[in-house]
Each structure stands twice: as C-alpha cells, then as structure tokens.
Design a protein around this motif. Sequence first.
Motif, PDB file in Angstrom:
ATOM      1  N   GLU A 248       0.815  -1.211   0.000  1.00 16.91           N
ATOM      2  CA  GLU A 248       0.000   0.000   0.000  1.00 16.91           C
ATOM      3  C   GLU A 248       0.851   1.265   0.000  1.00 16.91           C
ATOM      4  OE1 GLU A 248      -2.360  -0.032   3.504  1.00 16.91           O
ATOM      5  OE2 GLU A 248      -0.670   0.296   4.876  1.00 16.91           O
ATOM      6  N   ILE A 249       0.202   2.337  -0.441  1.00 14.87           N
ATOM      7  CA  ILE A 249       0.797   3.671  -0.430  1.00 14.87           C
ATOM      8  C   ILE A 249      -0.164   4.594   0.307  1.00 14.87           C
ATOM      9  CG2 ILE A 249       1.506   5.647  -1.829  1.00 14.87           C
ATOM     10  CD1 ILE A 249       2.319   3.671  -4.013  1.00 14.87           C
ATOM     11  N   ILE A 250       0.336   5.249   1.320  1.00 16.38           N
ATOM     12  CA  ILE A 250      -0.490   6.136   2.144  1.00 16.38           C
ATOM     13  C   ILE A 250      -0.144   7.587   1.830  1.00 16.38           C
ATOM     14  CG2 ILE A 250      -1.178   6.786   4.478  1.00 16.38           C
ATOM     15  CD1 ILE A 250      -1.948   3.945   3.704  1.00 16.38           C
ATOM     16  N   ILE A 251      -1.166   8.375   1.502  1.00 15.10           N
ATOM     17  CA  ILE A 251      -1.006   9.805   1.238  1.00 15.10           C
ATOM     18  C   ILE A 251      -1.714  10.560   2.349  1.00 15.10           C
ATOM     19  CG2 ILE A 251      -1.453  11.672  -0.391  1.00 15.10           C
ATOM     20  CD1 ILE A 251      -1.622   9.425  -2.567  1.00 15.10           C
ATOM     21  N   SER A 252      -0.974  11.353   3.085  1.00 15.02           N
ATOM     22  CA  SER A 252      -1.566  12.049   4.234  1.00 15.02           C
ATOM     23  C   SER A 252      -1.420  13.557   4.100  1.00 15.02           C
ATOM     24  CB  SER A 252      -0.920  11.578   5.539  1.00 15.02           C
ATOM     25  OG  SER A 252       0.475  11.823   5.525  1.00 15.02           O
ATOM     26  N   ILE A 253      -2.440  14.272   4.556  1.00 13.38           N
ATOM     27  CA  ILE A 253      -2.456  15.737   4.533  1.00 13.38           C
ATOM     28  C   ILE A 253      -2.605  16.219   5.967  1.00 13.38           C
ATOM     29  CG2 ILE A 253      -3.636  17.793   3.681  1.00 13.38           C
ATOM     30  CD1 ILE A 253      -4.702  16.099   1.358  1.00 13.38           C
ATOM     31  N   GLU A 254      -1.684  17.067   6.408  1.00 16.99           N
ATOM     32  CA  GLU A 254      -1.722  17.593   7.774  1.00 16.99           C
ATOM     33  C   GLU A 254      -1.475  19.095   7.751  1.00 16.99           C
ATOM     34  OE1 GLU A 254       1.025  15.586  10.259  1.00 16.99           O
ATOM     35  OE2 GLU A 254       0.093  13.601  10.014  1.00 16.99           O
ATOM     36  N   LYS A 255      -2.058  19.758   8.764  1.00 17.70           N
ATOM     37  CA  LYS A 255      -1.875  21.206   8.879  1.00 17.70           C
ATOM     38  C   LYS A 255      -1.419  21.545  10.288  1.00 17.70           C
ATOM     39  CE  LYS A 255      -4.219  25.655   8.333  1.00 17.70           C
ATOM     40  NZ  LYS A 255      -5.493  26.344   8.010  1.00 17.70           N
ATOM     41  N   ASN A 256      -0.429  22.441  10.383  1.00 15.15           N
ATOM     42  CA  ASN A 256      -0.016  22.958  11.687  1.00 15.15           C
ATOM     43  C   ASN A 256       0.178  24.461  11.577  1.00 15.15           C
ATOM     44  OD1 ASN A 256       2.548  23.382  10.494  1.00 15.15           O
ATOM     45  ND2 ASN A 256       3.213  21.323  11.088  1.00 15.15           N
ATOM     46  N   ILE A 264       3.773  11.354   1.113  1.00 16.77           N
ATOM     47  CA  ILE A 264       3.527  10.129   0.341  1.00 16.77           C
ATOM     48  C   ILE A 264       4.400   9.038   0.945  1.00 16.77           C
ATOM     49  CG2 ILE A 264       3.582   9.047  -1.933  1.00 16.77           C
ATOM     50  CD1 ILE A 264       3.783  12.799  -1.730  1.00 16.77           C
ATOM     51  N   LYS A 265       3.786   8.093   1.615  1.00 19.09           N
ATOM     52  CA  LYS A 265       4.523   7.032   2.299  1.00 19.09           C
ATOM     53  C   LYS A 265       4.251   5.701   1.617  1.00 19.09           C
ATOM     54  CE  LYS A 265       5.162   4.808   6.794  1.00 19.09           C
ATOM     55  NZ  LYS A 265       4.728   4.759   8.219  1.00 19.09           N
ATOM     56  N   ASP A 266       5.323   5.075   1.128  1.00 19.59           N
ATOM     57  CA  ASP A 266       5.167   3.761   0.511  1.00 19.59           C
ATOM     58  C   ASP A 266       5.694   2.675   1.453  1.00 19.59           C
ATOM     59  OD1 ASP A 266       8.020   3.156   0.066  1.00 19.59           O
ATOM     60  OD2 ASP A 266       7.954   4.761  -1.411  1.00 19.59           O
ATOM     61  N   SER A 267       5.433   1.444   1.107  1.00 17.26           N
ATOM     62  CA  SER A 267       5.922   0.300   1.892  1.00 17.26           C
ATOM     63  C   SER A 267       6.866  -0.518   1.021  1.00 17.26           C
ATOM     64  CB  SER A 267       4.751  -0.553   2.389  1.00 17.26           C
ATOM     65  OG  SER A 267       3.878  -0.886   1.309  1.00 17.26           O
ATOM     66  N   GLY A 268       7.766   0.213   0.333  1.00 16.95           N
ATOM     67  CA  GLY A 268       8.645  -0.424  -0.637  1.00 16.95           C
ATOM     68  C   GLY A 268       9.986  -0.833  -0.072  1.00 16.95           C
ATOM     69  N   ILE A 269      10.970  -0.873  -0.953  1.00 21.18           N
ATOM     70  CA  ILE A 269      12.279  -1.422  -0.595  1.00 21.18           C
ATOM     71  C   ILE A 269      13.121  -0.438   0.200  1.00 21.18           C
ATOM     72  CG2 ILE A 269      12.321  -2.991  -2.561  1.00 21.18           C
ATOM     73  CD1 ILE A 269      14.019  -0.992  -4.062  1.00 21.18           C
ATOM     74  N   GLY A 270      12.738   0.831   0.220  1.00 24.58           N
ATOM     75  CA  GLY A 270      13.493   1.827   0.962  1.00 24.58           C
ATOM     76  C   GLY A 270      14.748   2.281   0.231  1.00 24.58           C
ATOM     77  N   ILE A 271      15.367   3.323   0.764  1.00 29.26           N
ATOM     78  CA  ILE A 271      16.576   3.902   0.157  1.00 29.26           C
ATOM     79  C   ILE A 271      17.743   3.700   1.121  1.00 29.26           C
ATOM     80  CG2 ILE A 271      17.638   6.003  -0.748  1.00 29.26           C
ATOM     81  CD1 ILE A 271      14.778   7.091  -1.164  1.00 29.26           C
ATOM     82  N   PRO A 272      18.860   3.141   0.642  1.00 24.67           N
ATOM     83  CA  PRO A 272      20.027   2.984   1.522  1.00 24.67           C
ATOM     84  C   PRO A 272      20.468   4.319   2.109  1.00 24.67           C
ATOM     85  CG  PRO A 272      20.334   1.762  -0.520  1.00 24.67           C
ATOM     86  CD  PRO A 272      19.092   2.585  -0.706  1.00 24.67           C
ATOM     87  N   LYS A 273      20.976   4.279   3.332  1.00 26.59           N
ATOM     88  CA  LYS A 273      21.363   5.495   4.040  1.00 26.59           C
ATOM     89  C   LYS A 273      22.402   6.302   3.273  1.00 26.59           C
ATOM     90  CE  LYS A 273      22.903   7.073   8.588  1.00 26.59           C
ATOM     91  NZ  LYS A 273      23.342   6.653   9.955  1.00 26.59           N
ATOM     92  N   GLU A 318      12.526  10.720   3.959  1.00 24.85           N
ATOM     93  CA  GLU A 318      12.922   9.826   5.044  1.00 24.85           C
ATOM     94  C   GLU A 318      12.730   8.397   4.555  1.00 24.85           C
ATOM     95  OE1 GLU A 318      10.446  10.761   8.338  1.00 24.85           O
ATOM     96  OE2 GLU A 318      11.388  12.714   8.733  1.00 24.85           O
ATOM     97  N   SER A 319      13.634   7.528   4.947  1.00 25.22           N
ATOM     98  CA  SER A 319      13.526   6.151   4.443  1.00 25.22           C
ATOM     99  C   SER A 319      14.208   5.173   5.387  1.00 25.22           C
ATOM    100  CB  SER A 319      14.151   6.056   3.046  1.00 25.22           C
ATOM    101  OG  SER A 319      13.957   4.767   2.506  1.00 25.22           O
ATOM    102  N   ILE A 320      13.630   3.962   5.439  1.00 23.80           N
ATOM    103  CA  ILE A 320      14.219   2.840   6.164  1.00 23.80           C
ATOM    104  C   ILE A 320      14.267   1.674   5.195  1.00 23.80           C
ATOM    105  CG2 ILE A 320      14.004   1.258   8.116  1.00 23.80           C
ATOM    106  CD1 ILE A 320      12.437   3.426   9.576  1.00 23.80           C
ATOM    107  N   GLY A 324      10.273   1.131   3.769  1.00 24.00           N
ATOM    108  CA  GLY A 324       9.617   2.096   2.891  1.00 24.00           C
ATOM    109  C   GLY A 324      10.215   3.484   2.972  1.00 24.00           C
ATOM    110  N   THR A 325       9.636   4.384   2.181  1.00 22.38           N
ATOM    111  CA  THR A 325      10.129   5.758   2.065  1.00 22.38           C
ATOM    112  C   THR A 325       8.967   6.724   2.213  1.00 22.38           C
ATOM    113  OG1 THR A 325      11.879   5.054   0.556  1.00 22.38           O
ATOM    114  CG2 THR A 325      11.330   7.397   0.564  1.00 22.38           C
ATOM    115  N   THR A 326       9.230   7.836   2.869  1.00 23.33           N
ATOM    116  CA  THR A 326       8.237   8.901   3.005  1.00 23.33           C
ATOM    117  C   THR A 326       8.787  10.182   2.395  1.00 23.33           C
ATOM    118  OG1 THR A 326       7.384   7.956   5.067  1.00 23.33           O
ATOM    119  CG2 THR A 326       6.822  10.251   4.591  1.00 23.33           C
ATOM    120  N   MET A 327       8.086  10.679   1.393  1.00 21.00           N
ATOM    121  CA  MET A 327       8.424  11.964   0.770  1.00 21.00           C
ATOM    122  C   MET A 327       7.374  12.988   1.212  1.00 21.00           C
ATOM    123  SD  MET A 327      11.071  11.830  -1.359  1.00 21.00           S
ATOM    124  CE  MET A 327      12.105  10.592  -2.145  1.00 21.00           C
ATOM    125  N   THR A 328       7.847  14.117   1.728  1.00 19.02           N
ATOM    126  CA  THR A 328       6.931  15.122   2.264  1.00 19.02           C
ATOM    127  C   THR A 328       7.101  16.448   1.543  1.00 19.02           C
ATOM    128  OG1 THR A 328       7.043  14.083   4.452  1.00 19.02           O
ATOM    129  CG2 THR A 328       6.169  16.309   4.337  1.00 19.02           C
TER     130      THR A 328
END
Length: 341
Positions: A248-256, A264-273, A318-320, A324-328
């Motif tokens: 799955e891919i989760i797209i979240s909208i937040e306000k502060n 955009i948060k995926d549950s993929g292979i992630g990106i090496p550090k 951000e990625s592990i 997965g990876t999160t692009m904001t």
Amino acid sequence: MNFFKYLKDQWSLLLGWLFFVLLTIFVMWLAPNILVDWTMVGYLALIQAVFLFFYLLVRYLSKRHWWEKLADLKQISPLQSYLSGGHTEEEKLVEDYINQLIREHQEVMQEAISNQQDQKDYIDSWVHEIKVPLAASELLVRSIEFDIDDQKYTLLENELAKIDEYVEQVLYYARLDSFSRDYLIQEYELKSIIQPVIRSQANYFIQKNLRYEIIGEDQRVLTDAKWVAFIFKQILSNAIKYTPDHREIIISIEKNQQGISLAIKDSGIGIPKEDLSRIFDKGFTGSNGRLSKTHSTGLGLYLAKSLAEKLGIQLLAESIVGEGTTMTLFFPILNFYNEKR
C-alpha cells in the motif's frame, strides 16, 4: 595593493641597489689612492637608500590609481565592464589585452545563450509535436484492445505511458530556467491537484495490486497547480515503482501553525542510508535505480526538488531500508496570506 606588498614585488631592484653599494665599496678598496672610510660609505649608502625610497614611493603613488581600477573591476562583474584609465604604455597594453578578453568572452557567451535558446525552442516544439503521434498511438492501442493478448496490451499501454512521462520530464527540464514566466499562483484544494494524478496512475495500481489511501482533511494551499501536480507525479511514480506487489501507499495531509504537509509514504524497498542525501542530485540513480527491473533516469526527483524550491515548497525524504520511504511536500503559510484570511 598596499606599499609593503609593492616593496615585496620590487625585491630585484632592492637587491640591485645592495649589489651596487657593495660594488662601490669593493672599487674603493681596490683603488690605491682612496682610503676606505666606513663613515663615508655609510653616508653614501644612506643617501642612495633615501633616493631609492623616494623613487619607489613616487612610482607607487603613480601606479596606485591604476591598481585601484583593477581592484574595482575585480569587485564588480569583471567580465561585464571594460577597463579604462591606463596612462603608461605598459598600462595601456594591459588595458587593451583585458578589454579584448572581455569582448571575446561576451561574444562567446552571447553565442552560447543564443544556441541555448534555440535548443530550448526546439525542445518545446519537439515535445508538442511528439504529443500528437503519442496520443494517436494510445488511441490505436485502445482500438485493438480486444484483438491482442491482455498481457501484450498491458505492456504496450505501460510503454506508452513511460514515453509520455519521459517526454513530460524533458519539457519541464527545459522550462526550469524560464520558470518565472510560466506559473500562476492561486488558491487550490490539495486533493483537486493530487487526485487526477492518482487516477493517471490507475493502471500501475491495478497491475501491481497496490492499495492507496488518502488520510486527512483537504486543505487549501497557495501555489501553482500544474507544477505541484508534476512534482507529486514524480514522487508517486517512484513510490509505485519501488513498492512490491500487494502492498500500500499512504497519502496524508496535515496542517499545523507553520504550514501544510503532503506526505507520500510507501511500503517499498526503501533507500540505503548512503544514497539518501544524494537522491535529489541530477542524474543520480543510486543502487535501487540500477536494478534491472526498475531503470531510472535520475531526473524525476531532481526536477521535483528544483521546482519545489522555485515554488517555495520544502521537499523532504525519510527512508528505512526494507520498510519504505516517506516523501513530504511542506507548504509554508505566508504571512500576508495569513493576514488576508
């Protein structure tokens, strides 16, 4: 140039003066009728030193104005302004040489700018021209949907979609420098921008059996919808590409208080550090991009980052590995925008 630096450059003249003082003493010592009087030699050396000092001082003062002009030329744009004010033949020679270099540089730069503009115009024309046969090809493929094998039809559709995406990247890449002439800042609902992009990727979601979810209430942002849609498409395309089937891919909208974030948060292979700090560099594909099944041009995230900066949007990653990876995309709230609301 200060006086001490000038004296440092005149070391050969000072060495010559010292040589002649020693030569004078030697000649006096060889002459049989002359008694070497060291007091007289000291006075003679002192008088010569005073004359030499005044000579160097006058010469320094006469050339200081010329050096100041060179320093001013260096402070401002040295290849834009011509040098003037040379008095001696040496200064005029240097002046002519520098001005000739400036003229040649300006001619080369003007030619390069003209060629670059011609190239941009050609790319824009080519992109618009190629869109026509590309659209016609998509219609032809749809017309033979039931005449060919489903797998072949899907492959054809995917390849056409890739071509369209690459053509779009070329267009936006060519427009990076002329961005200021091709955007319109208005209020937009975020979902109205991202939902058409998600629908355009529907085939990939279906083929890979991926699930997506949009979390959070819709928010209004002050931006350009076309450019944000392109940025979001590059990020979403990467998320789909590097996420295995049935995830799955989760797209979240937040306000502060600082602004609005679109993640955009995926549950993929992630990106090496070691690759994470370079993913926005032009042409960088990393270890993931070199995999045989996920070829990458290294332009998508570079364009996304460049365009986001031009719009005043922060793009963070951000990625592990293995999770997965999160692009904001962070849209800061502008002060004048807050006051109006």
